[in-house]
Design a protein around this motif. Structure first.
Motif, short mmCIF file in Angstrom:
data_model
loop_
_atom_site.label_atom_id
_atom_site.label_comp_id
_atom_site.label_asym_id
_atom_site.label_seq_id
_atom_site.Cartn_x
_atom_site.Cartn_y
_atom_site.Cartn_z
N LEU A 129 0.83 -1.20 0.00
CA LEU A 129 0.00 0.00 0.00
C LEU A 129 0.87 1.26 0.00
O LEU A 129 0.58 2.23 -0.71
N GLN A 130 1.93 1.23 0.80
CA GLN A 130 2.85 2.37 0.85
C GLN A 130 3.50 2.61 -0.51
O GLN A 130 3.63 3.76 -0.96
N GLN A 131 3.89 1.53 -1.17
CA GLN A 131 4.52 1.66 -2.48
C GLN A 131 3.54 2.27 -3.49
O GLN A 131 3.92 3.15 -4.28
N ALA A 132 2.29 1.80 -3.48
CA ALA A 132 1.28 2.35 -4.39
C ALA A 132 1.05 3.83 -4.09
O ALA A 132 0.89 4.65 -5.02
N LEU A 133 1.04 4.18 -2.81
CA LEU A 133 0.85 5.58 -2.42
C LEU A 133 2.02 6.43 -2.88
O LEU A 133 1.82 7.57 -3.35
N ASN A 134 3.22 5.91 -2.79
CA ASN A 134 4.40 6.64 -3.28
C ASN A 134 4.33 6.86 -4.79
O ASN A 134 4.69 7.93 -5.29
N GLU A 135 3.88 5.84 -5.50
CA GLU A 135 3.72 5.96 -6.96
C GLU A 135 2.68 7.02 -7.30
O GLU A 135 2.86 7.81 -8.24
N MET A 136 1.62 7.06 -6.52
CA MET A 136 0.56 8.05 -6.75
C MET A 136 1.09 9.46 -6.49
O MET A 136 0.82 10.39 -7.26
N LYS A 137 1.87 9.61 -5.41
CA LYS A 137 2.43 10.92 -5.08
C LYS A 137 3.34 11.41 -6.20
O LYS A 137 3.29 12.59 -6.58
N GLU A 156 3.21 10.53 -9.38
CA GLU A 156 2.38 10.83 -10.55
C GLU A 156 1.74 12.20 -10.42
O GLU A 156 1.70 12.98 -11.38
N VAL A 157 1.24 12.51 -9.22
CA VAL A 157 0.63 13.82 -8.98
C VAL A 157 1.67 14.93 -9.13
O VAL A 157 1.42 15.96 -9.75
N ALA A 158 2.86 14.70 -8.58
CA ALA A 158 3.93 15.71 -8.61
C ALA A 158 4.39 16.01 -10.03
O ALA A 158 4.84 17.12 -10.33
N THR A 159 4.28 15.02 -10.92
CA THR A 159 4.74 15.20 -12.31
C THR A 159 3.59 15.56 -13.25
O THR A 159 3.76 15.55 -14.47
N GLY A 160 2.42 15.85 -12.67
CA GLY A 160 1.29 16.30 -13.49
C GLY A 160 0.52 15.20 -14.18
O GLY A 160 -0.27 15.48 -15.10
N GLY A 161 0.70 13.96 -13.75
CA GLY A 161 -0.01 12.85 -14.37
C GLY A 161 -1.36 12.63 -13.72
O GLY A 161 -1.76 13.34 -12.79
N HIS A 162 -2.11 11.66 -14.24
CA HIS A 162 -3.35 11.27 -13.59
C HIS A 162 -3.18 9.86 -13.03
O HIS A 162 -2.34 9.10 -13.49
N VAL A 163 -3.99 9.53 -12.04
CA VAL A 163 -3.69 8.37 -11.20
C VAL A 163 -4.69 7.22 -11.35
O VAL A 163 -4.85 6.41 -10.44
N GLU A 164 -5.34 7.13 -12.50
CA GLU A 164 -6.37 6.10 -12.69
C GLU A 164 -5.85 4.70 -12.40
O GLU A 164 -6.45 3.95 -11.63
N ASP A 165 -4.72 4.33 -13.02
CA ASP A 165 -4.21 2.97 -12.86
C ASP A 165 -3.71 2.72 -11.44
O ASP A 165 -3.93 1.64 -10.88
N ILE A 166 -3.02 3.70 -10.86
CA ILE A 166 -2.49 3.52 -9.50
C ILE A 166 -3.64 3.48 -8.48
O ILE A 166 -3.56 2.76 -7.49
N ASP A 167 -4.68 4.25 -8.75
CA ASP A 167 -5.86 4.22 -7.88
C ASP A 167 -6.44 2.80 -7.85
O ASP A 167 -6.74 2.26 -6.77
N ALA A 168 -6.59 2.19 -9.02
CA ALA A 168 -7.11 0.82 -9.09
C ALA A 168 -6.20 -0.14 -8.35
O ALA A 168 -6.66 -1.05 -7.65
N LYS A 169 -4.90 0.05 -8.49
CA LYS A 169 -3.92 -0.80 -7.83
C LYS A 169 -4.03 -0.69 -6.31
O LYS A 169 -4.03 -1.70 -5.59
N PHE A 170 -4.13 0.54 -5.80
CA PHE A 170 -4.24 0.78 -4.36
C PHE A 170 -5.48 0.08 -3.81
O PHE A 170 -5.43 -0.61 -2.77
N HIS A 171 -6.61 0.25 -4.50
CA HIS A 171 -7.86 -0.35 -4.01
C HIS A 171 -7.80 -1.87 -4.04
O HIS A 171 -8.31 -2.53 -3.13
N TYR A 172 -7.15 -2.42 -5.06
CA TYR A 172 -7.03 -3.88 -5.14
C TYR A 172 -6.19 -4.41 -3.96
O TYR A 172 -6.58 -5.39 -3.31
N ILE A 173 -5.06 -3.76 -3.69
CA ILE A 173 -4.20 -4.20 -2.59
C ILE A 173 -4.95 -4.11 -1.27
O ILE A 173 -4.86 -5.00 -0.42
N LEU A 174 -5.72 -3.03 -1.11
CA LEU A 174 -6.45 -2.84 0.14
C LEU A 174 -7.52 -3.92 0.33
O LEU A 174 -7.66 -4.50 1.42
N VAL A 175 -8.27 -4.21 -0.74
CA VAL A 175 -9.29 -5.26 -0.64
C VAL A 175 -8.64 -6.61 -0.34
O VAL A 175 -9.13 -7.39 0.49
#
Length: 255
Positions: free
Chosen positions: A126-134, A136-155
């Motif tokens: 979860l921490q790794q996915a959150l770091n990837e999301m951070k 992506e946000v910092a570089t102006g990207g969108h987080v659709e794929d990482i969002d799905a990844k985070f939710h999958y890991i959490l479930v």
């Protein structure tokens, strides 16, 4: 069987080619996938890209991964829940808001369970996915794929295979039937930042083992998605573009 990948989002092309091989009968349910190294050679990509693709396909229910044994194409019986729900969505014009409501019911309680049951390995993922999301946000990207990844890991961290399968089904239906709507959401300026902040709050509830707070924060996050989709449904892209401003005026944001 496979051809070299020539695309920016490498793992998406890998997933596409594997799905095509299954549809054309070159890969069948129960077949063992090539090793990570062999897949990397065939696709002419890094092993990291292959791992990302395998993780995505497991999340989508295309394959099952057995540590120490390999990855296998999943058996999906004709009366599977996914097929039944998919048919309903396609033939009855199911409203995306109804699916999102169902998702909230499932994932809010699942987050509560994850707060109690998550292992150290789950937390690390979860921490790794959150770091990837951070990043992506910092570089102006969108987080659709990482969002799905985070939710999958959490479930998955709830360690309930039935809940995992139900959540995968809903996620796949949202992705396959409403991708353009989801993409419109993630492309809105500042929306990725809103999502990142929400995931930070959910993560904090998980690592502090607070099931009540995890349920609450996941519910709030999914309420935000439902509200944004409602704005888009009734007001179009123009309304969706101003949603982050309205949201930020009502919520305290993380610094």
């Amino acid at each position: 069987m496979f051809r070299p990948v020539k695309t920016k989002k490498v793992y998406e092309e890998i997933v596409h080619q594997v799905k095509l091989s299954i549809e054309e009968g070159r890969l069948k349910p129960g077949d063992r996938m090539l090793s990570e190294r062999d897949l990397a050679d065939q696709f002419n990509v890094s092993r990291a890209s292959v791992r990302e693709a395998l993780s995505a396909m497991e999340m989508m229910g295309i394959i099952s991964i057995h540590p120490g044994e390999g990855s296998y194409v999943r058996h999906l019986p004709s009366d599977s829940m996914l097929e039944t729900l998919a048919a309903s969505v396609q033939t009855e014009a199911v409203d995306i808001l109804h699916l999102l409501e169902m998702r909230k019911i499932i994932e809010s309680e699942t987050a509560s369970l994850a707060a109690v049951r998550a292992t150290a390995a789950d937390i690390e993922e979860l921490q790794q996915a959150l770091n990837e999301m951070k990043l992506e946000v910092a570089t102006g990207g969108h987080v659709e794929d990482i969002d799905a990844k985070f939710h999958y890991i959490l479930v998955r961290a709830a360690h309930n295979p039935v809940l995992l399968r139900v959540a995968q089904t809903v996620s796949q239906l949202l992705t396959s039937n409403y991708r353009s709507l989801r993409l419109a959401l993630f492309l809105v300026p500042n929306m990725s930042q809103i999502f990142y902040e929400a995931h930070v709050e959910i993560f904090q509830a998980i690592i502090t083992k607070n099931p009540r707070l995890a349920r609450e924060k996941m519910g709030e996050h999914l309420d935000t998605i439902q509200e944004a989709m409602r704005w888009y449904k009734y007001g179009g892209e123009e309304s969706l573009r101003i949603f982050p401003m309205i949201y930020n005026s009502r919520h305290h944001t993380i610094g």
